[in-house]
Design a protein around this motif. Structure first.
Motif, mmCIF file in Angstrom:
data_model
loop_
_atom_site.group_PDB
_atom_site.id
_atom_site.type_symbol
_atom_site.label_atom_id
_atom_site.label_comp_id
_atom_site.label_asym_id
_atom_site.label_seq_id
_atom_site.Cartn_x
_atom_site.Cartn_y
_atom_site.Cartn_z
ATOM 1 N N GLU A 220 -1.219 8.826 58.626
ATOM 2 C CA GLU A 220 -1.849 10.155 58.161
ATOM 3 C C GLU A 220 -3.129 10.200 58.881
ATOM 4 N N THR B 237 -10.368 4.049 60.529
ATOM 5 C CA THR B 237 -9.648 2.774 60.131
ATOM 6 C C THR B 237 -8.205 3.334 60.266
ATOM 7 N N ASP C 177 -10.776 3.752 53.318
ATOM 8 C CA ASP C 177 -9.791 4.668 54.488
ATOM 9 C C ASP C 177 -10.881 5.611 55.060
ATOM 10 N N ASP D 99 -5.846 6.060 50.608
ATOM 11 C CA ASP D 99 -4.604 5.907 51.395
ATOM 12 C C ASP D 99 -3.488 5.436 50.630
ATOM 13 N N LYS E 285 -12.680 9.590 60.310
ATOM 14 C CA LYS E 285 -11.502 9.692 59.293
ATOM 15 C C LYS E 285 -12.094 9.736 58.000
HETATM 16 ZN ZN ZN Z 1 -5.049 5.271 56.454
#
Ligand code: ZN
Ligand code: BES
Ligand code: ZN
Length: 495
Positions: free
Chosen positions: A341, A367, A280, A262, A257
């Protein structure tokens, strides 16, 4: 990447323990008796150090993490550090070495017998902990260069130990790289910046590099990555790195990710929850860190990395709650909370991996949920897998490396919470049914994109970031997952 804090050089010697400003020796617990100094104790008399007196003054028990320091001024030695090693396991030695290096930071050089008379696992644990606990990150205008420049390990056979020390130093460099990326402020760290860093890593580590910009993402139908990125002025990217050793049979795909910040998007996070969100992209950073080390570790498996990069912001063109996105490969997602997301960008990458790359196994790191932290706290990663062999192999690799993973269930009965009347799936659980268990629900969302391919998902929301220094972990980004991935890949990626 520039490393203002410096990375000490590591070497192995047959001894004797000498020639450094700080000397560190193991202290073995004595049960009901007093603890005693282990390997290298003969140096103490020559330096005029009364270890028994110093240990009893500190009420030392020989437990890992305890360090008794004795000032010395003889033969260039400035201090002797007596470090408890408990049961002498790799885990205990990591704690001991981390405590030692924090005390040795004020000196130019360190020599230690912590690994003397022990096996390769012990040597690796000691070097990794020394290299990781001495990490620091700052953006001060006048950064002080690290004082500790040279670390010498006294071992039985320097020739054989040398290879282990080098592997450990490679792993340390990979974790430090992941920490640097995740600690970098988001003002600097846009998706395009991350893609540039990945290119540099590819150049240095002998990897093939490919990047999707927003036009290419659109042309190829990466609707999840585009949907998350559209609220930001800085467009999203997808990075692909390929490590292709000669004669490799199996193909592993790693997905990380890469949310460079974020904010939650229109489902905006409260101010306090936003503070840590430059990290993030820690899953992506861990994947890039691991990729940087594969050639030096002579990994024999083919490995492809996919890092979907986007900044989740509430700009004028941001995805709205109620919007439907078309993920890579065609599945549709009803977005009911724009703060969920991570799963949207991961879904695109997982679908690409399983449809285009014919992987033998896929592992993603993210995360992903606050719920994982609620369940397991800050030192354990949540591990989901669709097969027990892969789960066991990753847990073992994590234990060996020092990244503790804990198995979690993919509860079939909770799947209905993701049903949507207008799309193939919703991106958060339905508050009316099986809504709790947020880390599990997020994993179930992802599972829809991997089909029957062996797959593991590591929710590292807790351990990716530390509130303070503890053992080999340092405050801020931890690089969690790099060591687990490397141990697993070094073992041939069993699944
Ligand atoms: Zn996130
Ligand atoms: N990046 C967060 C998860 C997170 C939270 C990581 C705290 C590290 C520390 C993720 O994108 C997120 O916001 N998840 C939501 C999901 C929810 C809206 C279903 C969460 O966990 O609250
Ligand atoms: Zn979020």
């Amino acid at each position: 990447m520039a490393d203002p804090t410096g990375f000490p050089s590591f070497s192995a010697t047959a001894g004797p323990l000498a020639g450094a400003a700080a000397l560190a020796l193991p202290v073995v617990p004595g049960g009901r008796r007093k603890p005693t100094v282990g390997a290298g104790a003969e140096v103490l008399a020559a330096l005029g150090v009364n270890a028994a007196a110093a240990l009893s003054r500190d009420e030392a028990k020989g437990e890992p993490g305890e360090v008794t320091s004795v000032p010395v001024d003889r033969d260039g030695v400035e201090t002797v550090l007596l470090a408890g090693i408990g049961d002498g396991s790799p885990r205990a030695l990591r704690r001991a070495a981390a405590a030692v290096v924090r005390r040795a930071k004020a000196h130019r050089s360190l020599a230690t017998t912590l690994a003397l008379g022990r096996d390769e696992a012990a040597t690796r644990a000691v070097v990794e902990a020394l290299g990781l606990a001495s990490y620091s990150f700052n953006r001060k205008s006048d950064p002080k260069p690290a004082k500790l420049r040279r670390v010498t390990l006294v071992v039985d056979e320097p020739k054989t130990a040398k290879a282990v020390v080098q592997r450990a130093a490679t792993a340390v460099r990979a974790v430090r790289l992941a920490r640097d990326l995740a600690n970098t402020p988001s003002l600097e760290k846009s998706p395009a910046w991350m893609a540039d860093q990945a290119r540099t890593i590819a150049d240095t580590a002998g990897l093939d590099y490919d990047v999707w910009d927003e036009q290419r993402l659109t042309a190829d139908g990466f609707g999840g990555i585009l949907g998350v990125g559209r609220g930001s002025a800085r467009p999203p990217r997808l990075v692909r790195l390929d490590y292709t050793p000669a004669g490799a049979g199996r193909h592993v795909v790693l997905v990380g990710k890469g949310i460079t910040f974020d904010s939650g998007g229109l489902s905006l996070k409260p101010a306090d929850s936003m503070v840590a969100m430059k990290t993030d992209m820690s899953g992506g950073a861990a994947v890039l860190g691991a990729m940087s080390a594969l050639r030096d570790l002579a990994v024999t498996t083919r490995v492809t990395a996919l890092v979907p990069l986007a900044e989740n912001m509430p700009g004028a063109d941001a995805t709205r709650p109620g919007d439907v996105l078309r993920q890579y490969g065609g599945r549709t997602t009803e977005v009911l909370n724009t703060d969920a997301e991570g799963r949207l960008v991961l879904a695109d990458a997982l679908a690409y991996a399983t449809r285009e790359l014919a992987p033998d196994v896929v592992v993603d790191l993210a995360t992903l949920t606050g719920a994982a932290t609620v369940g397991l706290g800050k030192r354990h990663g949540a591990l989901f897998a669709n097969g027990p062999r892969l789960a066991d192999a990753l847990v073992a690799a994590g234990d060996a490396g020092g990244d503790t993973l804990w198995p979690m269930p993919l509860v079939d009965a909770y799947r209905d919470t993701l049903a949507s009347p207008i799309a193939d799936q919703r991106n958060i659980g339905d508050p009316e049914s099986h809504y709790m268990g947020g880390a599990i629900v997020a994993a179930l969302f992802l599972q829809a994109f991997v089909g029957n391919v062996p797959w593991a998902h590591l929710d590292i929301a807790g351990p990716a970031r530390a509130d303070g220094d503890e053992d080999e972990v340092t405050k801020g980004a931890t690089g969690f997952g790099v060591r687990a991935l490397l141990r697993w890949l070094e073992a041939g990626a069993p699944a």
